[in-house]
Design a protein around this motif. Structure first.
Motif, mmCIF file in Angstrom:
data_model
loop_
_atom_site.group_PDB
_atom_site.id
_atom_site.type_symbol
_atom_site.label_atom_id
_atom_site.label_comp_id
_atom_site.label_asym_id
_atom_site.label_seq_id
_atom_site.Cartn_x
_atom_site.Cartn_y
_atom_site.Cartn_z
ATOM 1 N N ARG A 317 0.828 -1.204 0.000
ATOM 2 C CA ARG A 317 0.000 0.000 0.000
ATOM 3 C C ARG A 317 0.859 1.249 0.000
ATOM 4 N N GLN A 318 1.896 1.261 0.830
ATOM 5 C CA GLN A 318 2.736 2.445 0.923
ATOM 6 C C GLN A 318 3.548 2.669 -0.354
ATOM 7 N N LEU A 319 4.075 1.606 -0.945
ATOM 8 C CA LEU A 319 4.847 1.759 -2.176
ATOM 9 C C LEU A 319 3.969 2.261 -3.310
ATOM 10 N N ILE A 320 2.790 1.693 -3.433
ATOM 11 C CA ILE A 320 1.866 2.156 -4.473
ATOM 12 C C ILE A 320 1.514 3.621 -4.249
ATOM 13 N N ALA A 321 1.296 3.997 -2.986
ATOM 14 C CA ALA A 321 0.891 5.373 -2.678
ATOM 15 C C ALA A 321 1.965 6.386 -3.053
ATOM 16 N N VAL A 322 3.242 6.090 -2.719
ATOM 17 C CA VAL A 322 4.285 7.073 -3.030
ATOM 18 C C VAL A 322 4.542 7.139 -4.536
ATOM 19 N N LEU A 323 4.434 6.018 -5.229
ATOM 20 C CA LEU A 323 4.590 6.065 -6.684
ATOM 21 C C LEU A 323 3.462 6.859 -7.325
ATOM 22 N N ASP A 324 2.272 6.746 -6.777
ATOM 23 C CA ASP A 324 1.144 7.489 -7.332
ATOM 24 C C ASP A 324 1.216 8.971 -6.988
ATOM 25 N N ALA A 325 1.892 9.298 -5.879
ATOM 26 C CA ALA A 325 2.011 10.692 -5.467
ATOM 27 C C ALA A 325 3.256 11.373 -6.024
ATOM 28 N N ALA A 326 4.184 10.607 -6.561
ATOM 29 C CA ALA A 326 5.442 11.180 -7.052
ATOM 30 C C ALA A 326 5.180 12.180 -8.172
ATOM 31 N N PRO A 327 5.892 13.312 -8.169
ATOM 32 C CA PRO A 327 5.719 14.280 -9.257
ATOM 33 C C PRO A 327 6.085 13.668 -10.594
ATOM 34 N N TYR A 328 5.269 13.936 -11.591
ATOM 35 C CA TYR A 328 5.547 13.385 -12.922
ATOM 36 C C TYR A 328 4.962 14.318 -13.964
ATOM 37 N N GLY A 329 5.589 14.358 -15.127
ATOM 38 C CA GLY A 329 5.111 15.222 -16.197
ATOM 39 C C GLY A 329 5.583 16.652 -16.001
ATOM 40 N N VAL A 330 4.843 17.595 -16.551
ATOM 41 C CA VAL A 330 5.205 19.013 -16.487
ATOM 42 C C VAL A 330 4.925 19.545 -15.085
ATOM 43 N N GLU A 331 5.949 20.082 -14.485
ATOM 44 C CA GLU A 331 5.809 20.701 -13.169
ATOM 45 C C GLU A 331 5.498 22.178 -13.290
ATOM 46 N N ARG A 332 6.161 22.855 -14.249
ATOM 47 C CA ARG A 332 5.981 24.297 -14.393
ATOM 48 C C ARG A 332 6.401 24.721 -15.785
ATOM 49 N N MET A 333 5.623 25.599 -16.379
ATOM 50 C CA MET A 333 6.001 26.216 -17.647
ATOM 51 C C MET A 333 6.880 27.426 -17.364
ATOM 52 N N SER A 334 7.749 27.740 -18.311
ATOM 53 C CA SER A 334 8.674 28.847 -18.125
ATOM 54 C C SER A 334 7.948 30.188 -18.190
ATOM 55 N N ALA A 335 8.249 31.036 -17.230
ATOM 56 C CA ALA A 335 7.731 32.402 -17.262
ATOM 57 C C ALA A 335 8.597 33.294 -18.136
ATOM 58 N N ALA A 336 9.847 32.859 -18.364
ATOM 59 C CA ALA A 336 10.783 33.676 -19.134
ATOM 60 C C ALA A 336 10.742 33.377 -20.623
ATOM 61 N N VAL A 337 10.440 32.123 -20.987
ATOM 62 C CA VAL A 337 10.418 31.714 -22.400
ATOM 63 C C VAL A 337 9.033 31.149 -22.700
ATOM 64 N N GLU A 338 8.251 31.895 -23.399
ATOM 65 C CA GLU A 338 6.852 31.530 -23.640
ATOM 66 C C GLU A 338 6.741 30.190 -24.382
ATOM 67 N N GLY A 339 5.835 29.331 -23.882
ATOM 68 C CA GLY A 339 5.548 28.079 -24.552
ATOM 69 C C GLY A 339 6.539 26.967 -24.301
ATOM 70 N N VAL A 340 7.512 27.188 -23.430
ATOM 71 C CA VAL A 340 8.547 26.186 -23.152
ATOM 72 C C VAL A 340 8.369 25.660 -21.732
ATOM 73 N N VAL A 341 8.484 24.353 -21.581
ATOM 74 C CA VAL A 341 8.435 23.755 -20.251
ATOM 75 C C VAL A 341 9.664 24.191 -19.460
ATOM 76 N N GLU A 342 9.438 24.621 -18.222
ATOM 77 C CA GLU A 342 10.586 24.950 -17.375
ATOM 78 C C GLU A 342 11.113 23.710 -16.659
ATOM 79 N N THR A 343 10.200 23.017 -15.934
ATOM 80 C CA THR A 343 10.621 21.900 -15.090
ATOM 81 C C THR A 343 9.700 20.708 -15.294
ATOM 82 N N SER A 344 10.278 19.506 -15.357
ATOM 83 C CA SER A 344 9.471 18.296 -15.525
ATOM 84 C C SER A 344 10.168 17.122 -14.858
ATOM 85 N N ASN A 345 9.415 16.045 -14.694
ATOM 86 C CA ASN A 345 9.982 14.801 -14.179
ATOM 87 C C ASN A 345 9.374 13.630 -14.928
ATOM 88 N N ASN A 346 10.215 12.692 -15.324
ATOM 89 C CA ASN A 346 9.756 11.470 -15.982
ATOM 90 C C ASN A 346 9.999 10.277 -15.081
#
Length: 487
Positions: A317-346
């Motif tokens: 249960r705990q392993l499934i929960a942390v994997l499901d809660a782990a950050p994934y995909g686009v975290e934040r788009m860039s405020a300085a460069v329009e249309g570009v992802v700033e931060t992500s996790n795969n």
């Protein structure tokens, strides 16, 4: 093999790419290609040397009368991503690629094509071969293990390169020039869990998620495509009320590719199997609707499995929960460069076998401090289940310098050759330029290349026509830089 490549133009470039298709070169297995390139260089009287890591440099003197022109470093990496379609028997360490032409694109049957970065390498070799091209001093730098660790660039010898300009040939969009890129780090999480034998009233099951398109974990991270590891955690959350026990998990093969498939073995009480099937059928319908525009062929199957032992209900249960809660995909788009992802996790690779758990994620960001913050979040999350987190192979981003003279000359030349100005871009991917720039801060750098789609997946392909345009721009720029800059 791949004789049809010899029919393509420019022939001087494509015949080198055919060589790269015929010689296996997954990351960590570049030795045969290096030997071939050294033999080729010696046959043409080109000097060559290697640094302690094994990166290869070929050199060609300037055209007579242009010895005082600034030196140019043509840079690419020799390795390729090794991704095969489900059911493929291709062995990337032994087999040549099986390429074919379709509707103006070159593709490979059931595997990645290696256009990333094989076409950049082929273009650099073609420049060295072209004795009619007017040029200043040339160096071709071919790095190793870019796709798995950036190892070649990270370990590149300092004080070795002599050029003033570096042309990175590892971009994948026609009519664009890149002047900045994301940095990143591999985040490796590990833990060990106790296992216990199955009870007589428990059933072993095999849950499989497949049919996803996948892709590059930087260039495609914002496209909303399914990630097999995240879908697996969601599927297992659907079964939480039945107290599943995990036996194993295998999802993804590379930290820099969106995982296309995942399999998990689990244990349920016999009385819960039927309702679990119903619950997962409903979940499959949900994700098929959710991903209908990006991954229309996604599938979820549940079958009987084989297991002798499994994790406890609590640890599962705990392993499934942390994997499901782990950050994934686009975290934040860039405020300085329009249309570009700033931060992500795969969530690139998840493995659980005989109680031993391992996750390899790849964090990318235009901000080096954001990589550190993401690593801290992941570390803190997985510490809740007693896991150890280590950040490895960190590499810096490449800070844009839009006023650079090299960029101005490239833009002018590009418009002359193609009739249109290039788009100036920053890329959410790990070009080696950030690392090289830290080691050689005086280098002016740009990155450009032909049109490649589906990189890091078996759908990888390159538009043949764009390669000709790329070649003309590259040749024109080298000749342009051999002449004095206009005042």
């Amino acid at each position: 093999m791949n004789e049809h490549i010899d029919t393509l133009e420019p022939a001087i470039l494509w015949r080198h790419f055919r060589t790269l298709c015929n010689i296996p070169r997954p990351s960590g297995h570049e030795a045969a290609l290096v030997a071939q390139l050294i033999a080729w260089a010696e046959s043409r009287g080109l000097s060559h040397d290697r640094d302690n890591f094994g990166n290869l440099r070929l050199r060609k003197p300037a055209t007579v009368g242009h010895e005082q022109a600034p030196g140019i470093v043509l840079q690419g990496h020799l390795d390729m991503v090794a991704q095969a379609a489900s059911g493929s028997a291709h062995d990337f360490t032994r087999d040549s690629l099986d390429t074919y032409l379709e509707d103006g694109w070159l593709k490979a049957r059931g595997t990645t094509l290696g256009a990333d970065n094989g076409l950049g390498v082929a273009a650099a070799l073609a420049v060295l071969e072209d004795d009619e091209l007017v040029h200043g001093p040339l160096e071709a730098l071919f790095t190793l293990e870019e796709e798995t660790s950036m190892g070649g660039a990270l370990n590149l010898a300092e004080g070795w390169l002599e050029g003033r300009y570096l042309l990175n040939l590892d971009s994948e969009d026609r009519g664009q020039v890149y002047i900045g890129c994301a940095g990143g780090a591999d985040i490796n999480v590990s833990a060990a869990f106790a296992t216990s034998s199955l009870r007589e009233d428990e059933a072993a099951l095999e849950l499989t998620i497949g049919g996803l398109i996948g892709g590059h974990s930087g260039l495609d991270i914002h496209r909303g495509r399914g990630n097999a590891n995240r879908l697996m955690s969601r599927a297992l959350v659907e079964l939480a009320e039945f107290s599943p026990r995990l036996v194993s998990w295998s999802g993804g093969t590379l930290r820099n590719a969106l995982p296309r498939e995942a399999q998990a073995s689990l244990v349920l009480f016999d009385e819960h199997v039927s309702i679990a099937r119903q619950r997962l059928a409903a979940f499959e319908a949900q994700i098929r609707d959710e991903l209908r525009d990006t991954d229309p062929d996604v599938t979820l199957t549940l079958g009987r499995g084989n297991a002798e032992s499994a994790l406890s209900v609590t640890d599962s249960r705990q392993l499934i929960a942390v994997l499901d809660a782990a950050p994934y995909g686009v975290e934040r788009m860039s405020a300085a460069v329009e249309g570009v992802v700033e931060t992500s996790n795969n969530l690139g690779v998840v493995q659980l076998r005989e109680g031993r758990f391992h996750l390899c994620a790849l964090v990318r960001s235009l901000r080096d401090d954001a990589v550190i913050m993401m690593e801290q979040r992941i570390r803190g999350l997985f510490a809740l289940i007693g896991a150890t987190t280590v950040a490895e192979n960190a590499y810096p981003g490449w800070k844009p310098v839009p006023e650079a003279a090299l960029l101005a000359r490239f833009c002018s030349l590009h418009e002359t050759v193609t009739g249109r100005a290039p788009e100036i871009k920053v890329i959410h991917a790990g070009l080696e330029c950030g690392i090289l720039g830290a080691k050689y801060p005086a280098l002016e750098m740009i990155s450009f290349g032909p049109l490649i789609r589906g990189a890091h997946s078996p759908s990888e392909r390159v538009e043949v026509e764009s390669v000709g345009e790329f070649w003309q721009v590259l040749k024109g720029l080298i000749t342009e830089l051999a002449a004095p800059a206009s005042v």
